[in-house]
Design an enzyme around this catalytic site. Structure first.
Site, PDB file in Angstrom:
ATOM      1  N   GLU A  51     -23.167  14.239 -15.860  1.00 59.90           N
ATOM      2  CA  GLU A  51     -22.312  14.097 -16.849  1.00 59.90           C
ATOM      3  C   GLU A  51     -22.870  13.020 -18.006  1.00 59.90           C
ATOM      4  O   GLU A  51     -23.670  12.243 -17.730  1.00 59.90           O
ATOM      5  CB  GLU A  51     -21.150  12.861 -15.975  1.00 59.90           C
ATOM      6  CG  GLU A  51     -19.928  12.055 -17.090  1.00 59.90           C
ATOM      7  CD  GLU A  51     -19.409  10.994 -16.264  1.00 59.90           C
ATOM      8  OE1 GLU A  51     -19.866  10.201 -15.416  1.00 59.90           O
ATOM      9  OE2 GLU A  51     -18.330  10.732 -16.611  1.00 59.90           O
TER      10      GLU A  51
ATOM     11  N   ASN B 254     -14.764  13.575 -22.742  1.00 56.32           N
ATOM     12  CA  ASN B 254     -15.794  13.702 -21.769  1.00 56.32           C
ATOM     13  C   ASN B 254     -16.002  14.943 -21.223  1.00 56.32           C
ATOM     14  O   ASN B 254     -15.139  15.271 -20.322  1.00 56.32           O
ATOM     15  CB  ASN B 254     -15.558  12.666 -20.560  1.00 56.32           C
ATOM     16  CG  ASN B 254     -16.653  12.316 -19.676  1.00 56.32           C
ATOM     17  OD1 ASN B 254     -17.719  13.361 -19.848  1.00 56.32           O
ATOM     18  ND2 ASN B 254     -17.019  11.126 -18.993  1.00 56.32           N
TER      19      ASN B 254
ATOM     20  N   LYS C 238     -12.861  16.229 -19.100  1.00 52.14           N
ATOM     21  CA  LYS C 238     -12.594  15.337 -17.984  1.00 52.14           C
ATOM     22  C   LYS C 238     -11.149  14.881 -17.859  1.00 52.14           C
ATOM     23  O   LYS C 238     -10.608  14.361 -19.023  1.00 52.14           O
ATOM     24  CB  LYS C 238     -13.402  13.834 -17.915  1.00 52.14           C
ATOM     25  CG  LYS C 238     -13.259  12.952 -16.770  1.00 52.14           C
ATOM     26  CD  LYS C 238     -14.570  11.950 -16.972  1.00 52.14           C
ATOM     27  CE  LYS C 238     -14.378  11.112 -15.799  1.00 52.14           C
ATOM     28  NZ  LYS C 238     -15.495   9.987 -15.759  1.00 52.14           N
TER      29      LYS C 238
ATOM     30  N   GLU D 211     -13.891   4.016 -20.281  1.00 55.65           N
ATOM     31  CA  GLU D 211     -13.714   5.607 -20.609  1.00 55.65           C
ATOM     32  C   GLU D 211     -12.358   5.765 -21.085  1.00 55.65           C
ATOM     33  O   GLU D 211     -12.012   6.598 -21.925  1.00 55.65           O
ATOM     34  CB  GLU D 211     -14.025   6.298 -19.116  1.00 55.65           C
ATOM     35  CG  GLU D 211     -15.415   6.509 -18.905  1.00 55.65           C
ATOM     36  CD  GLU D 211     -15.469   7.366 -18.018  1.00 55.65           C
ATOM     37  OE1 GLU D 211     -16.067   7.007 -16.926  1.00 55.65           O
ATOM     38  OE2 GLU D 211     -15.342   8.621 -18.083  1.00 55.65           O
TER      39      GLU D 211
ATOM     40  N   CYS E 260     -17.282  13.514 -12.597  1.00 56.86           N
ATOM     41  CA  CYS E 260     -17.457  12.346 -12.001  1.00 56.86           C
ATOM     42  C   CYS E 260     -16.099  11.790 -11.117  1.00 56.86           C
ATOM     43  O   CYS E 260     -15.785  12.128 -10.119  1.00 56.86           O
ATOM     44  CB  CYS E 260     -17.850  11.102 -13.023  1.00 56.86           C
ATOM     45  SG  CYS E 260     -18.633   9.806 -12.562  1.00 56.86           S
TER      46      CYS E 260
ATOM     47  N   ASN F  71     -21.846   9.553 -13.369  1.00 55.29           N
ATOM     48  CA  ASN F  71     -22.499   8.280 -13.593  1.00 55.29           C
ATOM     49  C   ASN F  71     -21.718   7.184 -12.981  1.00 55.29           C
ATOM     50  O   ASN F  71     -20.502   6.908 -13.221  1.00 55.29           O
ATOM     51  CB  ASN F  71     -22.528   7.801 -15.066  1.00 55.29           C
ATOM     52  CG  ASN F  71     -23.403   8.876 -16.012  1.00 55.29           C
ATOM     53  OD1 ASN F  71     -24.028   8.118 -16.539  1.00 55.29           O
ATOM     54  ND2 ASN F  71     -23.160   9.939 -16.141  1.00 55.29           N
TER      55      ASN F  71
HETATM   56  N1  ING Z   1     -17.656   6.875 -12.887  1.00 60.34           N
HETATM   57  C1  ING Z   1     -17.298   6.165 -11.740  1.00 60.34           C
HETATM   58  C2  ING Z   1     -16.854   7.311 -10.588  1.00 60.34           C
HETATM   59  O1  ING Z   1     -15.732   7.673 -10.525  1.00 60.34           O
HETATM   60  C3  ING Z   1     -16.450   4.077 -11.355  1.00 60.34           C
HETATM   61  C4  ING Z   1     -16.170   5.551 -11.938  1.00 60.34           C
HETATM   62  C5  ING Z   1     -16.671   2.772 -12.131  1.00 60.34           C
HETATM   63  C6  ING Z   1     -16.870   4.063 -10.162  1.00 60.34           C
HETATM   64  C7  ING Z   1     -17.193   2.019 -11.988  1.00 60.34           C
HETATM   65  C8  ING Z   1     -17.453   2.657  -9.497  1.00 60.34           C
HETATM   66  C9  ING Z   1     -17.524   1.653 -10.627  1.00 60.34           C
HETATM   67  O2  ING Z   1     -17.898   7.442  -9.854  1.00 60.34           O
HETATM   68  C10 ING Z   1     -17.163   7.679 -13.610  1.00 60.34           C
HETATM   69  N2  ING Z   1     -17.998   7.832 -14.942  1.00 60.34           N
HETATM   70  O3  ING Z   1     -15.979   8.284 -13.573  1.00 60.34           O
END
Ligand code: ING
Length: 312
Positions: free
Chosen positions: A47, A110, A127, A146, A172, A197
């Site tokens: 991503e 995204n 996304k 986001e 993600c 990420n």
């Molecule tokens: N990242 C995360 C995910 O769902 C997240 C969201 C943020 C998880 C902070 C944990 C801590 O894996 C994205 N980019 O969606």
């Protein structure tokens, strides 16, 4: 004759704010060359893989954050990647921040695309499940904005038949929502390509942090098994601008088993020979949707957004 594709998951290590798109694309091209040596037909990248994960910072106005977006694709910086994929005969997917003009409006997504061996964009996904928050949160050691920087995706969860396989994408946080997989499962998906990420810490719930890796695999393995599809989850890993990101990119079979996993938190290619006819035995037995699903009892899934507890 079984339908087999050699799939590569091209995990990227950290991308620092000072890293240019040029040197990130060079790293991606190096992984494509490694994939060719391993006879890969398909490669999945993470991503938002052209820049550092910028939603960790608060930007007051869009003029600053727009530097992380691409206004056209392919573009000059990514052309070497498109050209190399064509030269090597490898289909690949990757994620980036997409900025488009719609009349007087500007939309920011995204986004993830599949690029075929002719260098054409074969499929695009934007996304839908945007995690985090939209205003600066002083309680957090790093932000996850986001909801501030991206619009909700407007393309649904498309599935397309590519290289004789039903392929789809998500991004993600989408992988944590069972609806993501089921909407593609109802289009008979056989390969879901996703990048992530994922910080090791989620400041609002530190008590979950020791389970970040478990929840990552749990979500993708369940999605794969319950929809009889291969799932390829690819991390942007390592310590980016001081934030530790999960690695453990994985290739997961329709049985739900992890058949290949990264062992570093850096640029790393993992591969697997994926037989897409493996999906059939699940689609024709346990998860024969036509035979077993009872959607007349599932209305709450689309009629209701948040949970409403029972009166008594
Ligand atoms: N990242 C995360 C995910 O769902 C997240 C969201 C943020 C998880 C902070 C944990 C801590 O894996 C994205 N980019 O969606």
């Amino acid at each position: 004759m079984s339908r087999i594709l050699n799939i590569g998951a091209a995990q990227l290590g950290p991308i620092q704010r000072s890293d240019t798109r040029k040197n990130v694309v060079e790293r991606m091209c190096e992984l494509l060359k490694q994939a060719k040596k391993k006879n890969c037909d398909v490669v999945v990248f993470p991503e938002l893989c052209l820049t550092t994960f910028f939603p960790r910072w608060f930007f007051e106005d869009s003029s600053e954050v727009d530097n992380f977006f691409e206004t056209e694709m392919p573009n000059k910086e990514c052309k070497p990647l498109f050209d190399l994929g064509q030269k090597l005969g490898i289909l690949f997917s990757f994620g980036f921040a997409e900025l488009i003009k719609v009349g007087k409006d500007t939309k920011r997504f995204n986004t993830s695309i599949i690029v075929n061996t002719k260098g054409e964009i074969e499929l695009k996904y934007r996304k839908i499940h945007l995690p985090g928050h939209s205003e600066f949160d002083e309680k957090r050691s790093f932000q996850h904005l986001e909801k501030r920087y991206f619009d909700i995706g407007d393309l649904g969860f498309p599935v397309s038949r590519i290289m004789n396989v039903n392929m789809g994408m998500c991004i993600c946080n989408d992988r944590r929502w069972s609806e993501t997989y089921r909407v593609m499962g109802l289009q008979d998906v056989e390969l879901i390509m996703l990048g992530y990420n994922t910080p090791l810490q989620n400041p609002p719930a530190p008590e979950h942090d020791h389970l970040t890796s478990f929840h990552n695999h749990l979500s993708m393995q369940a999605g794969a098994y319950q929809n009889a599809t291969w799932v390829v989850g690819v991390a942007k890993a390592g310590i980016e601008e001081g934030v530790h990101h999960l690695g453990q990119s994985s290739i997961i079979s329709p049985s739900g088993e992890i058949v290949s996993m990264a062992t570093t938190i850096d640029d790393e290619l993992i591969t697997a020979s994926c037989n897409f006819d493996l999906c059939r035995s699940y689609k024709e037995t346990w998860f024969n949707f036509e035979k077993h699903r009872q959607p007349q009892h599932y209305h709450l899934i689309t009629d209701r957004i948040g949970a409403i507890p029972p009166e008594k």
